[in-house]
Design an enzyme around this catalytic site. Structure first.
Site, PDB file in Angstrom:
ATOM      1  N   GLU A 196       0.842  -1.201   0.000  1.00  5.57           N
ATOM      2  CA  GLU A 196       0.000   0.000   0.000  1.00  5.57           C
ATOM      3  C   GLU A 196       0.875   1.248   0.000  1.00  5.57           C
ATOM      4  O   GLU A 196       2.016   1.210   0.463  1.00  5.57           O
ATOM      5  CB  GLU A 196      -0.920  -0.057   1.235  1.00  5.57           C
ATOM      6  CG  GLU A 196      -1.746   1.173   1.533  1.00  5.57           C
ATOM      7  CD  GLU A 196      -2.770   1.533   0.474  1.00  5.57           C
ATOM      8  OE1 GLU A 196      -2.380   1.698  -0.696  1.00  5.57           O
ATOM      9  OE2 GLU A 196      -3.959   1.679   0.831  1.00  5.57           O
ATOM     10  N   ASP A 197       0.329   2.350  -0.507  1.00  6.38           N
ATOM     11  CA  ASP A 197       1.101   3.597  -0.539  1.00  6.38           C
ATOM     12  C   ASP A 197       1.203   4.240   0.840  1.00  6.38           C
ATOM     13  O   ASP A 197       2.295   4.472   1.347  1.00  6.38           O
ATOM     14  CB  ASP A 197       0.539   4.590  -1.575  1.00  6.38           C
ATOM     15  CG  ASP A 197      -0.941   4.938  -1.366  1.00  6.38           C
ATOM     16  OD1 ASP A 197      -1.607   4.342  -0.488  1.00  6.38           O
ATOM     17  OD2 ASP A 197      -1.447   5.822  -2.081  1.00  6.38           O
ATOM     18  N   ASP A 240      -3.179   5.919   6.703  1.00  8.43           N
ATOM     19  CA  ASP A 240      -3.477   7.175   7.386  1.00  8.43           C
ATOM     20  C   ASP A 240      -4.378   6.836   8.583  1.00  8.43           C
ATOM     21  O   ASP A 240      -3.893   6.363   9.610  1.00  8.43           O
ATOM     22  CB  ASP A 240      -4.134   8.113   6.364  1.00  8.43           C
ATOM     23  CG  ASP A 240      -4.360   9.517   6.888  1.00  8.43           C
ATOM     24  OD1 ASP A 240      -3.790   9.885   7.920  1.00  8.43           O
ATOM     25  OD2 ASP A 240      -5.128  10.266   6.253  1.00  8.43           O
ATOM     26  N   PHE A 244       0.619  16.664   3.736  1.00  8.61           N
ATOM     27  CA  PHE A 244       0.033  15.939   2.610  1.00  8.61           C
ATOM     28  C   PHE A 244       1.094  15.828   1.535  1.00  8.61           C
ATOM     29  O   PHE A 244       1.732  16.811   1.165  1.00  8.61           O
ATOM     30  CB  PHE A 244      -1.206  16.670   2.072  1.00  8.61           C
ATOM     31  CG  PHE A 244      -2.005  15.813   1.143  1.00  8.61           C
ATOM     32  CD1 PHE A 244      -2.975  14.943   1.636  1.00  8.61           C
ATOM     33  CD2 PHE A 244      -1.766  15.841  -0.230  1.00  8.61           C
ATOM     34  CE1 PHE A 244      -3.701  14.112   0.779  1.00  8.61           C
ATOM     35  CE2 PHE A 244      -2.491  15.010  -1.093  1.00  8.61           C
ATOM     36  CZ  PHE A 244      -3.462  14.158  -0.580  1.00  8.61           C
ATOM     37  N   ARG A 250       1.104  11.912  -9.791  1.00  8.02           N
ATOM     38  CA  ARG A 250       1.430  10.496  -9.541  1.00  8.02           C
ATOM     39  C   ARG A 250       2.730  10.055 -10.187  1.00  8.02           C
ATOM     40  O   ARG A 250       3.434   9.214  -9.659  1.00  8.02           O
ATOM     41  CB  ARG A 250       0.314   9.584 -10.092  1.00  8.02           C
ATOM     42  CG  ARG A 250      -0.916   9.498  -9.223  1.00  8.02           C
ATOM     43  CD  ARG A 250      -1.724   8.267  -9.621  1.00  8.02           C
ATOM     44  NE  ARG A 250      -3.118   8.369  -9.239  1.00  8.02           N
ATOM     45  CZ  ARG A 250      -3.601   8.072  -8.022  1.00  8.02           C
ATOM     46  NH1 ARG A 250      -2.777   7.666  -7.085  1.00  8.02           N
ATOM     47  NH2 ARG A 250      -4.882   8.193  -7.769  1.00  8.02           N
TER      48      ARG A 250
HETATM   49  P1  IMP Z   1      -6.856   5.687   5.277  1.00  8.75           P
HETATM   50  O1  IMP Z   1      -7.937   4.764   4.799  1.00  8.75           O
HETATM   51  O2  IMP Z   1      -7.396   6.836   6.093  1.00  8.75           O
HETATM   52  O3  IMP Z   1      -5.729   4.995   5.965  1.00  8.75           O
HETATM   53  O4  IMP Z   1      -6.313   6.424   3.994  1.00  8.75           O
HETATM   54  C1  IMP Z   1      -5.329   5.870   3.226  1.00  8.75           C
HETATM   55  C2  IMP Z   1      -5.379   6.422   1.824  1.00  8.75           C
HETATM   56  O5  IMP Z   1      -5.546   7.842   1.796  1.00  8.75           O
HETATM   57  C3  IMP Z   1      -4.056   6.156   1.156  1.00  8.75           C
HETATM   58  O6  IMP Z   1      -4.071   4.888   0.532  1.00  8.75           O
HETATM   59  C4  IMP Z   1      -3.958   7.290   0.176  1.00  8.75           C
HETATM   60  O7  IMP Z   1      -4.583   6.915  -1.030  1.00  8.75           O
HETATM   61  C5  IMP Z   1      -4.730   8.423   0.820  1.00  8.75           C
HETATM   62  N1  IMP Z   1      -3.802   9.376   1.457  1.00  8.75           N
HETATM   63  C6  IMP Z   1      -3.621   9.583   2.794  1.00  8.75           C
HETATM   64  N2  IMP Z   1      -2.689  10.534   3.021  1.00  8.75           N
HETATM   65  C7  IMP Z   1      -2.252  10.933   1.795  1.00  8.75           C
HETATM   66  C8  IMP Z   1      -1.247  11.882   1.355  1.00  8.75           C
HETATM   67  O8  IMP Z   1      -0.551  12.574   2.124  1.00  8.75           O
HETATM   68  N3  IMP Z   1      -1.081  11.979  -0.001  1.00  8.75           N
HETATM   69  C9  IMP Z   1      -1.794  11.241  -0.898  1.00  8.75           C
HETATM   70  N4  IMP Z   1      -2.716  10.348  -0.536  1.00  8.75           N
HETATM   71  C10 IMP Z   1      -2.960  10.198   0.802  1.00  8.75           C
HETATM   72 MG    MG Z   2      -4.341   4.367  -1.488  1.00  3.76          MG
END
Ligand code: IMP
Ligand code: MG
Length: 180
Positions: free
Chosen positions: A101-102, A105, A154, A167
């Site tokens: 995963e990238d 959060d 961010f 991207r």
């Molecule tokens: P979560 O479900 O709240 O953990 O969100 C995770 C997803 O939010 C990641 O897979 C990203 O796609 C997106 N995301 C969260 N923070 C960032 C950021 O700083 N830049 C770009 N995408 C983000």
């Molecule tokens: Mg993602």
């Protein structure tokens, strides 16, 4: 909505730093799985570059698959839910699974994905994440392999987007405050 030009962004991790870290993670992954059956799952779209670089650094030859998740709801963290817009296609029964995963959060997306894949009989289920925003966690998930830990901001580039922009950039940049 404003998309600052790349020259206005601040580099957080340059391409060499990312390459070196990805290589280290690949070494740990090689050592852990050895010749056991492994499926490496890329979470689209954000992880596509991290995944491509990581699997090419591995000495082992895993099967590869892809998922895509979407969050639905009004956008506020408390009311949205997660669903597959593309599921994996391989059977994971009896195999080790590594999710790539990238960013984690709040943990909402990863929590959903782990629960879904847990039900399919994998021998083990682990997570490799490029960026761990672990202080922002609202769901109880932790990554087994972490590229970089980040406390705030961010970020974009190296697969990560801001409204689908940036991207393809080879490095990771911070978006200045007031833009996101
Ligand atoms: P979560 O479900 O709240 O953990 O969100 C995770 C997803 O939010 C990641 O897979 C990203 O796609 C997106 N995301 C969260 N923070 C960032 C950021 O700083 N830049 C770009 N995408 C983000
Ligand atoms: Mg993602």
């Amino acid at each position: 909505m404003m998309f600052p030009p790349v020259e206005k962004l601040r580099v957080l991790y340059d391409a060499d730093t990312i390459r070196a870290r990805v290589r280290e993670l690949a070494g740990q992954i090689d050592a852990l799985y050895g010749n056991e059956p492994l499926v490496v799952v890329c979470v689209l779209k954000g992880a596509f570059l991290f995944f491509s670089d990581l699997v090419r650094e591995l000495s082992i030859s895993p099967e590869l698959d892809f998922v895509r998740l979407a969050s639905y709801g009004n956008g506020t963290e408390s009311s949205c839910s997660v669903a597959f817009t593309k599921d994996i296609e391989l059977s994971i029964e009896g195999k080790h699974v590594l999710i790539v995963e990238d960013i984690i959060d709040s943990g909402r997306s990863m929590h959903f994905l782990l629960r879904q894949l847990e039900a399919r009989g994998a021998r083990s289920l682990r997570v490799a994440v490029l960026i761990d925003k672990r202080e922002r966690r609202k769901f109880p998930v932790r990554a087994d392999f972490v590229g970089f830990a980040l406390t705030s901001g961010f970020i974009v580039g190296y697969g990560l987007d801001y409204a689908e922009h940036y991207r393809a950039l080879p490095a990771i940049y911070c978006i200045p405050d007031g833009n996101s």
